[in-house]
Design an enzyme around this catalytic site. Structure first.
Site, PDB file in Angstrom:
ATOM      1  N   HIS A 219      42.131  51.235  54.624  1.00 26.25           N
ATOM      2  CA  HIS A 219      42.026  50.007  53.632  1.00 26.25           C
ATOM      3  C   HIS A 219      40.809  49.885  53.014  1.00 26.25           C
ATOM      4  O   HIS A 219      40.630  49.069  52.263  1.00 26.25           O
ATOM      5  CB  HIS A 219      42.424  48.703  54.479  1.00 26.25           C
ATOM      6  N   SER A 223      44.992  53.578  49.466  1.00 29.67           N
ATOM      7  CA  SER A 223      45.707  54.553  49.797  1.00 29.67           C
ATOM      8  C   SER A 223      45.429  55.767  48.526  1.00 29.67           C
ATOM      9  O   SER A 223      45.005  55.443  47.418  1.00 29.67           O
ATOM     10  CB  SER A 223      47.107  54.299  49.500  1.00 29.67           C
ATOM     11  N   LYS A 247      60.476  50.163  49.504  1.00 28.91           N
ATOM     12  CA  LYS A 247      60.868  51.430  49.511  1.00 28.91           C
ATOM     13  C   LYS A 247      60.730  52.075  51.115  1.00 28.91           C
ATOM     14  O   LYS A 247      61.422  53.183  51.285  1.00 28.91           O
ATOM     15  CB  LYS A 247      59.727  52.216  48.816  1.00 28.91           C
ATOM     16  N   ASP A 248      59.866  51.689  51.909  1.00 28.66           N
ATOM     17  CA  ASP A 248      59.824  52.060  53.257  1.00 28.66           C
ATOM     18  C   ASP A 248      60.890  51.509  54.030  1.00 28.66           C
ATOM     19  O   ASP A 248      61.204  52.439  54.805  1.00 28.66           O
ATOM     20  CB  ASP A 248      58.555  51.351  53.911  1.00 28.66           C
ATOM     21  N   GLU A 291      58.103  72.307  74.550  1.00 26.15           N
ATOM     22  CA  GLU A 291      59.256  71.565  73.631  1.00 26.15           C
ATOM     23  C   GLU A 291      58.829  72.068  72.033  1.00 26.15           C
ATOM     24  O   GLU A 291      57.747  72.470  71.805  1.00 26.15           O
ATOM     25  CB  GLU A 291      58.926  70.142  73.477  1.00 26.15           C
TER      26      GLU A 291
END
Lengths: 452, 190, 278
Positions: A219, A223, A247-248, A291
């Site tokens: 912040h 972004s 959108k998220d 894994e």
């Protein structure tokens, strides 16, 4: 810091005003992920993965806390307690599969998030700290995932614990005592299982703490975006809420479709059958592999097969495996191209898509394959390129490359939907700033001279 | 939503009245779905704390009572808690019957607390109704309290020969669990 | 400066990797490539066509009952089923009384109530299936030095486990002449049995199902070796994951709900963004 045009939090009732005066938590949320956070309007779907990663962390913490109510971290009963969860606990099978597959999907999301950052050079100034904290989160995640995989105390758990702690025995002089100290014994047993459980329970909360720092650091400059051009004025941004929450939300729903498909229909696909065999210290499984999310780094570990001068192969493998991640810490200072986005960097883009991505694919494949030819030779070539990409290619490309012209601004790129339009400012590496643009909050990094 | 419209007033004109409503409906539907999903997720998270299948499987206990002599009592385990099985003497039955039921804190007759034809078998939980301690009196030589039944040493509750509360802080009689005689010598509790 | 050091570090890793690669390549090019019998003759499991397979898979209760009988009469002589309790048999369609009666036909380890010494007693519904051997040493001693694995998770503990069990039991055969011709040293040792579905081709377990009709099914189904193998594979699939059918049943509504939610979320996203260029 914030952008001067950011919307201000306005308490709507007497109660919220009272809260805001005493503890401005709603204001904090409003400014962090609400309407008070102006975000570039041109983010594509690759920018969904930060929020998704946060969701995965919460998912893992919730399912993990619940599983810990039933799991018993004792070598005698750990395996049985997992079966108890699977068979007798109400919805236990779902919670365990959700946690096991949640780990895998967390890594899927994180890898996309990281490689988005690599392609769009999100690590560059002024966002170095976000990137560094991100690499720390990734390292913590790997440690947490590894210790979590030990807890069911199956064959892969046991031998994974043995092999991974064995990495530390490669360290000269202190290696052997260090491994014994880590395990609390000469081989993985109750002491190791108990401490792994304790740490596995604690570390997600440390990760959550670093995630908060990661978001805090985000912040400060705001972004990044696909053009790599910094925000210049209000028309470049839109409020996080409702635009990016919507959108998220869509991204999250699609993610959940894929994730629940695995939880309910392919829950063991990403796991290994041998982990349904209880740990047996006297017999190693035929093909022991970690894994899947560790495979690329496991391939690098195994690529070092020959002692070189005074350097034993075992030590070099371990150094290289850790170096493969640690090299990411130095990216902000290795790639000095003044252009961020790979979209405007023709040469970089070729090396990314035709070099780095296939290399990761080969390393991934070889890491999961048995340690025999031709996989070892393939992983040697791939590991060679991996290091060369970050340590040699990126620094050199950032010097010799001639980037495409950048759009004036985010708004310009959005309105014209083109890259390198006629009226775009050809970006010179001399650090000249176009005079007609208002200085963005932090665009110094973008126009900093290449050699600075 | 409103912010967007205020920021771009020219866009509002494109929206017909019905268009706005339909669009609002989509957002409400999407948020509702998220809410339903969130609530659905709570169900397994809450349900997992309820007794698991192996615990529920042990929720009935079968007892062989053939070896319990009149005047004796045994302590058995039912749902991980003590249960008292007492073979009452005729004198104890008479003593319990002599009590004026209306004077009791929790009025019940012995007959109400036993099965018909099996009045000598008093089966109660060994859990004091005050705060859950195990009363004395089931074991040989233990303090049976002032009324010859059970005595809880934690806070001094006295139970009589029908395990009814007579003195002390406990609010109700010792609980009689659900049980049945599957034969003359076996009882299934639960 | 940073970049200069980085290039040196990159060259350092590169040289060592090239050295490893070069030595590996030389060895690989000059040495003979020996292949092994299991590389050539190992076979992947055949499809047992169990009703539990696939995303709609569920259990056939009749088949599970038959499979249970095969387990009880054949497998249980050597193989434990330690994570399964008798009470779980209720899921095979048995009533509470039948489960109780079935449990009582098994002897489980217990304690003599008078002396406190180890003893065995009839099983209760809450008991787990008893192991045929008191410990691994006894199991090893009784089975030519091979411990029969516990079967309660066998179909999850092997690749393609349900089909593996079926293929293994039906896969016993004489060692092919072609194998001995190609690998004269790979003759199946005494006491082992050739089976192409076993990873190293030679398994210690003798063929458990050898003749049709070895187990008589209560529902009158035919009991060929193939059908008994399929039934016991189905039973072991259930034993490894009794919640499998429930998982599939729960999965469909969840995934369909989320697909609808995704569509709604997409429409809502488009709706929110309708006035914004991006």
């Amino acid at each position: 810091m914030s952008f001067p045009w950011a919307q201000q939090y306005q308490p709507k009732s007497g109660f919220t005003r009272w809260i805001d005066e005493k503890l401005p938590l709603p204001r904090l949320v409003y400014n962090a992920v609400g309407a008070g956070y102006p975000v570039p309007r041109n983010l594509n779907y690759f920018w969904n993965f930060g929020v998704l990663a946060g969701f995965c962390l919460v998912l893992q913490i919730i399912t993990g806390v619940v599983l810990a109510m039933h799991y018993a971290p004792n070598a005698l009963v750990a395996f049985d307690s997992v079966e108890h969860i699977m068979r007798d606990v109400n919805w236990g099978w779902m919670l365990r599969y959700a946690h096991a597959n949640g780990a895998s999907f967390f890594f899927v999301v994180i890898y996309i998030h990281i490689f988005r950052g690599l392609f769009f050079s999100s690590y560059k100034a002024p966002r170095e700290m976000i990137w560094l904290l991100g690499v720390v989160i990734f390292l913590l995640m790997m440690a947490t995932a590894f210790m979590g995989y030990v807890l069911p105390w199956g064959q892969m758990s046991f031998w994974g614990a043995k092999v991974i702690t064995g990495l530390f025995s490669a360290i000269p002089l202190v290696g052997e005592p260090l491994q014994i100290w880590l395990l609390g014994g000469f081989a993985p047993d109750n002491a190791a299982l108990n401490r792994f459980f304790s740490l596995h329970f604690m570390m997600p909360f440390i990760i959550a703490g670093v995630v908060i720092l990661h978001i805090w650091a985000l912040h400060i400059p705001g972004s990044s975006n696909p053009t790599g051009v910094e925000i210049k004025d209000e028309s470049d941004t839109i409020p996080f809420h409702p635009y990016y929450t919507a959108k998220d939300g869509f991204g999250l729903a699609v993610f959940l479709v894929l994730y629940t498909s695995f939880v309910f229909f392919l829950p063991n696909y990403l796991g290994h059958p041998d982990n349904y065999i209880p740990a047996n210290p006297l017999s190693t499984p035929a093909h022991i592999v970690p894994e899947w999310y560790f495979w690329p780094f496991y391939a690098i570990l195994r690529a070092f097969t020959q002692d070189f001068l005074f350097l034993p192969a075992k030590l070099m493998g371990v150094i290289a495996m850790f170096a493969a991640i640690l090299v990411w810490f130095f990216l902000p200072w290795l790639d000095k191209s003044p252009v961020r986005s790979g979209l405007y960097r023709p040469l970089f883009r070729k090396f990314f898509w035709f070099g780095l991505i296939p290399t990761m694919g080969v390393l991934f494949y070889c890491g999961g394959a048995p340690a025999e030819e031709p996989y070892v030779m393939l992983s040697q070539i791939a590991a060679l390129y991996y290091f060369a990409h970050f340590l040699i290619v990126l620094p050199i490309v950032s010097i010799i490359e001639k980037p495409k012209p950048l759009p004036h601004s985010i708004t310009d790129a959005v309105l014209n939907h083109r890259t390198g339009a006629d009226d775009a400012v050809p970006l010179s590496t001399t650090g000249e700033r176009p005079t007609d643009s208002r200085p963005g909050p932090d665009d110094a990094g973008l126009y900093r001279p290449a050699g600075a | 939503m409103t912010d967007a419209i205020v920021e771009h007033p020219e866009a509002v004109q494109d929206d017909t009245q019905t268009g706005v409503r339909r669009r609002d409906f989509i957002e409400i539907a999407a948020v509702s779905f998220a809410g339903i999903g969130g609530i659905a997720v709570l169900f397994p998270l809450i349900s997992q704390m309820a007794p698991s299948a192996d615990v529920l499987a042990e929720s009935t206990t079968e007892l062989d009572i053939s070896a319990i002599q009149p005047g004796q009592s045994v302590k058995a385990v039912f749902r991980k808690q003590p249960v008292f099985v007492r073979n009452l003497l005729p004198a104890e039955i008479a003593e319990a019957a002599a009590v004026d039921v209306s004077s009791l804190r929790d009025p019940q007759t012995l007959a109400e607390r036993t099965k018909e034809g099996k009045e000598n078998w008093l089966i109660t939980m060994g859990v004091c109704t005050h705060l859950g301690c195990v009363p004395l009196g089931a074991g040989e030589g233990e303090n049976k309290g002032e009324f010859g039944g059970y005595f809880c040493p934690c806070h001094g509750s006295h139970y009589d020969t029908a395990a009814r509360i007579r003195k002390g802080p406990a609010p109700t009689n010792l609980l009689v669990p659900e049980y049945e005689f599957t034969s003359d010598t076996t009882v299934q509790i639960g | 400066m940073a970049r200069f050091i980085a290039i040196l570090v990159g060259l350092f890793f590169g040289v060592i990797l090239l050295w490893s690669f070069g030595v590996g390549l030389y060895t690989w090019a000059t040495e003979e490539h020996e292949t092994t019998a299991e590389h050539v003759f190992y076979e992947h499991p055949r499809d047992a066509k169990l009703p539990s397979a696939g995303v709609f898979g569920t259990f056939d209760v009749q088949q599970l009952q038959r499979g249970y009988k095969v387990y009880k009469e054949v497998c249980a002589a050597c193989h434990a089923l330690r994570h399964v309790a008798f009470r779980d048999l209720a899921q095979l369609g048995y009533s509470e009384a039948q489960v109780k009666a079935e449990a009582a036909t098994w002897q489980v380890p217990g304690v003599d109530p008078n002396t406190g010494e180890a003893a065995s007693r009839p099983g209760l519904a809450t008991d787990y299936f008893p192991s045929p051997y008191p410990n691994d040493i006894a199991a090893r001693a009784a089975n030519n030095n091979a411990v029969p694995p516990d079967l309660s998770l066998i179909t999850k503990a092997r690749h393609d486990g349900s089909n593996y069990v079926y293929s293994l039991i039906t896969g016993y055969q004489d060692q092919p002449a072609a194998l001995l011709a190609q690998f004269p040293d790979a003759k199946t040792p005494n006491g082992l049995h050739y089976n192409p579905y076993f990873p190293n081709l030679n398994i210690a377990m003798a063929p458990p199902l050898t003749s049709d009709g070895q187990v008589t099914f209560d529902d009158g189904s035919s009991s060929t070796v193939a059908s008994m193998s399929r039934d016991v594979a189905a039973f072991l699939t259930w034993a490894a994951e009794p919640t499998l059918a429930k998982r599939h049943q729960a999965g469909w509504p969840v995934v369909l709900f989320l697909i609808i939610a995704s569509i709604l979320a997409y429409l809502a996203y488009q709706n929110v963004w309708r006035n914004q260029k991006h």
